[in-house]
Structure formats: C-alpha cells, structure tokens
Design an enzyme around this catalytic site. Sequence first.
Site, PDB file in Angstrom:
ATOM      1  N   CYS B 437       0.778  -1.227   0.000  1.00  0.00           N
ATOM      2  CA  CYS B 437       0.000   0.000   0.000  1.00  0.00           C
ATOM      3  C   CYS B 437       0.813   1.284   0.000  1.00  0.00           C
ATOM      4  CB  CYS B 437      -0.996  -0.003   1.138  1.00  0.00           C
ATOM      5  SG  CYS B 437      -0.229  -0.263   2.746  1.00  0.00           S
ATOM      6  N   HIS B 481      -2.875   0.533   6.730  1.00  0.00           N
ATOM      7  CA  HIS B 481      -3.035   0.762   5.298  1.00  0.00           C
ATOM      8  C   HIS B 481      -2.715   2.219   4.982  1.00  0.00           C
ATOM      9  CE1 HIS B 481      -4.361  -0.338   1.355  1.00  0.00           C
ATOM     10  NE2 HIS B 481      -5.331   0.580   1.321  1.00  0.00           N
ATOM     11  N   ASP B 497      -8.007   4.797  -3.529  1.00  0.00           N
ATOM     12  CA  ASP B 497      -7.102   3.790  -2.977  1.00  0.00           C
ATOM     13  C   ASP B 497      -6.414   3.059  -4.113  1.00  0.00           C
ATOM     14  OD1 ASP B 497      -5.697   1.936  -1.644  1.00  0.00           O
ATOM     15  OD2 ASP B 497      -7.381   1.141  -0.469  1.00  0.00           O
TER      16      ASP B 497
END
Lengths: 331, 700
Positions: B437, B481, B497
């Site tokens: 991430c 995250h 995202d």
Amino acid sequence: MPQFALWTKIKKKRAKIVSAWLDKRIPVSDRITLSHQKIFILPTQQGFNFVLVMIALFIGGVNYQNSLVLGMTFLLASLFMVSILHTFRNLSGVCFQAGHTEASFVGDFASFHVTLSREGERIYEAIQLEWRDCVPQVIDLIDETEHTARMLLPVTNRGIYNPGRIYVETRYPLGLFKAWSWVDLGVQCLVYPEPKKSVFTDINKHNFNINRDAGKIPVPEGNDDFDGLRKYKLGDPLRQIDWKAYARGRGLHTKTFVGYADETIWLDLDCVLEQGVEEGLSRLCYWVLKFSESGQNFGLRVGHEEVLPGVGRAHKIKCLEKLALFDRNKN
Amino acid sequence: MQVIYQIPRNSLTWLLVAVASVLAPHLSRTPFWLGIICVACICWRIQVYRGVWAFPNKYLKFFLVFMGTVGIYLHYGTFVGPPAGVALLIMAFAYKLLEIYTKRDAYVVTVLAYFVVATEFLFNQSIPMAVYSVFSLLAITASLIGLNQSQSHRKPWRTARLSGLILAQCVPLMLVLFILVPRIGPLWSLDFDAGGDSIGLSDTMSPGDFNNLTRSTSLAFRAKFEGNTPEPNQLYWRGLILYDFDGKTWSKGSAKLGEHQRNSELVYWPGDKRSAWFSEYNQDFSKQILATGDPESLKVFRYEVTLEPSDQTWLFGLDMPLSRQKGIGLSRDFRLLAKAPIDSVFRYQAESIVGINVDLDLPPWIKARALQLPEGTNYRALALAKRWRLRAGSDRGMIAKVLSHFNTQPFVYTLRTDKLGDNIVDDFLFDTQRGFCIHYAGSFSFLMRAAGIPARVVVGYLGGELNTLGDYLLVHQFDAHAWVEVWLEGEGWVRIDPTGAVAPERIESGIEQALAAENSFLDGVMFSALKYRDIAFINNLRLSVDYINMVWHERVLGYDSDLQNEFLVRLLGEVSPRRIAMALFLSGLLVMLLVSLLLFSQRSRKKTDPITLIYLKFCEKMSKAGITRMKGEGPDAFASRIETDYMQLGDSVTKITQAFSQLVYRDQSPEAEGEKQQRSQAEKKFKKMVREFSPHKLMR
C-alpha cells in the site's frame, strides 16, 4: 502534689463507675455465655493502619482512574467490614465456666480453673485470657468442644482472694478488630500466710505453750512409738516405709507409730507478736506445716479463736484457714 | 538485646508465599538487581527462621538501603512517578522482611503487601493479572490470619481455606461498592506513562516502514457500530495525513498541522467558539444536508472505538468524522485528535456522515502543501505525470489513467519488496513494480501532485475482523493501510485507494486474502492464534477470548463516572446523591446481613456417628412395626420395654442393643492394629444384624 491526688481520685472514681456499670451489664455468675451485649468491639492499631492503606489506594485509584486499584480498595474495605463479623463471632457464644480452685500461700500462685466450651459446630480460635498478673493464655476450640485453662495468679495478700474479672480478648481472624469482654465467674480462693522458717527453740524461748508431759492415751498416726505395719497407702511419708521389708521382697509397708494425746504443742499467736501480726502468722504457718508433716499433735490459738489439738490433713487445713482469715480488728 | 518476635510458622509460610507472588510480576519491569535483592531477602528470612543466620546488623542494613536507593535513582533518574516509586516500595518491602522483630512489623509487611498488589494494576490491568492477584490476596490474607492464630496452630492449608472463605464473603460487598460508590475525577493531575512498547503507526512513511506492522498481530483498536457494521471496503479508518515528501519519506510536515498545537485555527475542540474554519465547515455541512432534501436519507455511522495505547494523539475515524465527546478535537484535515498521547486504553464515541464533501473551497495554504514536491528527484515520474495529464484532459481522467496503469502493467502487491534506490518513485514505477500500500499510495500522490492535482497520503487502517459474539470489529496492526485523498474542483477531497487497482482483495476481504498467493501473511510470526484463523475451533476460541477481553475493558476497566451514571439511571431510575447514598446503605446492609446470617446461623447439625445411624435405622424399623422409641428413652430402656411387651422380639432386640452399647461405649483411646480389626468386624456384624432384623417376621 494536690493535683496529682485529685487525678488519682478521679481515676478511682471512674474505675468504680465502670466496675458498677460492668456489674450490671455482665453480672457475676459461675457460668457465662458471651452474647452480643457482653461483647465490645473496636478497631485495633493495625485496623487503623489498614484504613490508611485503603485511603492511599483510593486516592491512587481515583487519580490514575484505575478501576482495578479502586476494586482492590473496595475489596479491602469489604475485608475490613467482614472482619468485624468474624471477630465478633469468635467470641459470641463461648461459654465460660468456673472450675475448682486451689488455695495457696502468699508469694505463691493461686490456681484457678476456667473452662471454655462451645456448642454446635461453631469453631473458636485464639481467644486470649488475661487475668491480673497471670501469663496470658491463648485458647483454641477447634477440634475439642471444651478446654480447661489453668490460670496461675500470683498472690500477695493473706485472706480471701477474689481476682475479679477475666479479660477475654480476640483479634482473630485478621487482627484488624479486637473483640473483648470482662467475665466475672465469682471465683475466689483462700490465701494462707507465707510460711516463714524460724528456729523452734527461738519460739520456745518466747514462751511457746508446749506441754511435753508424756500422756497415757495413745493416738494413732503419731510418731512416738512403733506400733506396727500396715500396707502402704499413697501419700504415706517416705521415711515411715519399712524399707528393710521391701528389700526382702515383701512389698511396701508403712510403719505406724502412736503418739500420746497429752503430748501436745500449742502454737499461740500471742507468743510471736513482737515482730508484728503478719510475721507471727507466717511463723505459725511454717510450724503448722512442719508439725502436720511429721504427724505431731498440736493445737492453734490465734486471738480468741482456738483449734483444739489434733493431727491429720483436715486439722492442718482448719489451722491454715484460721491463720488465713485472722482479722486483727475483730480479735 | 530485644526479644525478637517469632512469626508463627503458619503465618511465615504464607507471608513468604505472598511476598514472592506479590513481587514476581513487578520484577519483569524493575531493574534485574532488584529481583536478586528480593530473592536474597526471602532466602535470608527463611534462614533466620531456621536459626541458621542472624538478622543483618544496622550498618549492613543502612548500606543495603543506601545502595538500593542510589541504584534506583541511577536507573530511573527520578524518585517521582509510579515506576520509580514502585521500585522503591518493592525494595523497602523486601528489606522489611529482614526487619520483622515484633508482631507489629509483621503486620506492616502484610498490610504493605496488599498495597504492592494494587500497584501492579498501574502497569497491567489484564484479566490474567487480575486472576493472579486473587491468588496473591489469598496468600496475604492467609498470612494475616496466621498472625492471629495461636502459636500452636500448624495447619497451613486450613489457614488458606479460611482466607479463601473470608475473601469469598467479601466479594458481594465489594461488588456493591464497586458499582455504587461514586466515581470521581482525578483529585490532582498525574501524567503517567504505563510504559510498555506500544507499536502502531508512526508519523512518517517511507518504504519498508510497514514491514513491522504487517507482521504484528497485536490489536490496534476495537470498534462497535450502532446498528449495522459497514461493508469492509467502507472501513477506511483515517489516522493521520502526510503532506510533505522529501523524495524518500512522507511526513506530516513541519508544525503547520501539528498535533500538539492547540491553535484553534488548526484544531477545533468541542465548545470552542472561536474556530472560524469549523463554523464554515458546519455551515457547509448544513447546506449539503439541506441540499439532499431528506436529512434522514443520509448515511450516518455512529460507533464507539476502544483504542489500545498508542503513545500518539491521533484517533481513528471513518471519513468524515465528528465527535461530541469532551477532550476530542477535530483537526483542520478532519481527523479526530486527543489532547494527550494515548497511554492507556481509551474509549471514544464518534460519528461519520458518508458522502459529505469537505473543503469545497480549498484554502490556498492547504493547496500549496498538497502540491508540494521535492526538487531534483524522480524526473521520469514527473515527466510521465505531466505527459499523462495533458493527454487525459481532466483531473478525473488523470486519476483513471494512473489507476489503469497500475492495473494493466505487471504491478504486484507483495510484502516481499525489493530495495529501492534514491529516486523511490521512479524506481518503483519503472523498475521493481513490486510493493504494497505505501508504495502505491506514495507514488500515486506523487503523480497527482506532479500533474497539479492536490493530493495527500492518508495513513490508518483498512477493514477489521467482525467478532460476531459481541458484534464488534477487531482492527489489528496488520490492517494498517495507506491511501490517498485528492482534491477535485466541485467535489472537495475524494478518497482514492490505488492499492485497489492492483489487489482488490485487499480492500474487499483484507490483507490475508491479498497475500494468499504468496503466502506471506504473518510471515515470521511464530505463535499466534491469528495464524490459524482457518481452523474454526481455534478461531472461535480466539474470538471468544477477545470478546471476554472486550467486556472486561468496557465494563470493568472502563467503568467510569459516565458509564456509572448510565448504569445507575437504568438501575435506580434517577441519579441523585440521596438515592445513591440510600442504595449504597441498603444494599450494603443487605449484603452484610447475608454474610452474618451465614456466619451466625447455628450449624448445630452435628455429624452423627455411623454406628448411631445404624441404630437409628433399627429404631425406624421398630416404629414401622408400631413400636416407637419415646423421647429421652435410652437404648437399654427401650430394649427392656420391648422385651416385656413383645416377647417374640426380645431376643434379637437385646442382642442388637448390646452390640450397639459395646460399640458406642468402647474405649476411645488409640487402638492397636488388632483391636482395629476386631472393631471393624464387630461393626460389620452389628450392621448385618440390623439389616436382617425384621420385626414383622418375628411378630408373626
């Protein structure tokens, strides 16, 4: 110091009031079962310390907003409260009963027997008895249902000795509280004068009234002439045992002697008065014991009272009682 | 020479057990030499009791105390505060063992032991610790009882049983006090860090930073939603926002949006009237809510978060969060903040409105920060972004271009990344193309900024595991995250995202699924129930344990004045000092009455001895036959009455009565082996006689 005198006076007065109040609350009886109105209970020094720790914990718990520290504080508080019940329970229901007492001599110990008993399945632990100068005794009633404590109290004065109330205390189980009571079983005992040795001739010089004329009537259990043998009984003087016969294997026998009624010694208080009444009584006491041991026939005269000559245990006790109870003012 | 009080053996045994058990948990925290001192003191005390060693003399004692005090000062650098204070307390406590000369000293040690038990709770409030403390308490109370038992009492287990009994009797009253005694706020302010290594997000982000977190199974926080729990892909827990990028590391930037600044321009605290941006934000809010027409149709999540200690001030919330709780602020970038670093479990309520646009007019200073780029690095990425932006024509198009690039090019979502060079964005985008991430979020923001779109990196947690037992979410450290928020004209901040373009499973079902292919989830973690999530039994057990922990934290540890108020309103209907006092008094009285009933009820049911029981069976048989033993009638009298009235029974009745009398009135003194056998034979015979005895048969 007049102030000091006043203070003692107040103290004495207070003691008197307390004692009167106690007499009403816990009356004298030879059998006392402790109930709620006879038991007092207060926190001990340790109890106060415990509370201090509790307060410290509470402040810590509040300041750090710590639920477990607070929980612990509350547990300690509960422990404190519950221990009141436990300590109280540890006295409540115990039965005190007066046992037999033994007379004694001044300077010696009077012996009292106190029996603690329980009913049912309730268990009592670590009950402490304090009684004047007696060594405190700690009593458990766990496996046995009753326990007799022999209390030895030092005595200092001649006459009837009434030791008063027994102080009963328990701090069991946690020592945070003490429950106590004052139990008066109404027991008393006779205290004989302290036997004081004096040379018999000295006493004799001082006009002891002794009749040495040999009498005609033999009296058994004397110590003049050999009379015969009889089977040994427990308590016979050792030097009257016929050791020779014992050595020959014939068993234990006691030689008996006869005394003569007319050979009487009179122990008279008036003859030993110049050292004071108490000293005189002490000397007479010594000779009462001495003559009784040797089986000598003797009589006792104190003041206007008289014990006719005789021998034996009953005679000895009668004489000792006279000595113990002699009241100068009356005679 | 003073007479030294000998602690009863019973008490000393338990005192030593208590001291050892009280000190043990502390020693893991205190310097090691303190442990050695404690053990030495306990051994020394045992030797003193055995008469082998003497008590230390006063010079030695002074020396030991002095050295210990200096040691503690050197170790902690202070005497103030719980860690050093407790260390001092422990040292004094251990030394006091060697100083028990009187009964009073023994009391001091025991009462102090209670205190030391409680101090452990400052550092550890877990269930196992609480249970352990119960055992410590048992030992301490046993030693206190032992002190008050007579010297001749030598049954340590009996003492322990008594201690358990007394403590058990304390529990009801304790509960009453725990629930009802008013909880008040701190009397004076105490700042105290319980210590312990709290792991969690840090306020910077560079490649490799998350490696530790993704391997950590420890809990970040629990969250309970009012009503339904949102879908996993909605659960973006925003923690902090990173603006500054120096070519290698993302950081939250120099002071401008600093956490510790109480500047009302940057952080709004509830009740704060001066905060201009917040009132604007509020107006925006109201306008948007009105614009939707039906405020009811807005999706609002209300939730309560129980945060584990993080040593940071940031709190986690879904976008866009708001909390009405006192002491919780809202930062200018719409994150929840606590006033002080969270050093113990912290609960807060928050709500989030879904679909609200914020910062429709972006203040220039924020815009400037969201466009900041380091100079002289990552030329290739810069050039690429400029090219793409021109080609895409719109910001939206640019975003779509980048996402599809991640999706179509051979990018891999993995924890096993390669080392990146100085130009991390270039290296990642064009060379390695392996990352997780933070790589994707970082490069995505970089590309956005390079294309002139304000962007910022958001770090927090994604998803969580639903515990169906209490219907709450467990968010672990490995759920950490990073994602991106970009600012678009007319839309405000929009969440993107980029990881989803590469590994949609990460968003839909969590990191474990996303890493299923390479099997690297919790790689290197040896023991953790979480590793065996696919085994139903272990998983259920783990979730049950967590549920219990949750209840413990919420109901017991978190029982504060608010919760108490709430609870008491339900219990008493109305909370007033008078009512609480009444409730406290009455329930306390009731509980004490129950305990005293237990204590004072005359348990007079004596144990009947077995032989008498057999005899009573015989009497029962007789009474069935119409011949009843009268009250106060002894066995012999009963037998002779039967003999005269019922001739036929006489013989056997006399035999039974005789056997009974012989057994009951036997010599009670200890018996030899042979006698024992004889007696047990006689008992058997007696039993048989009664069993075979039948008055009906004989009377016929």
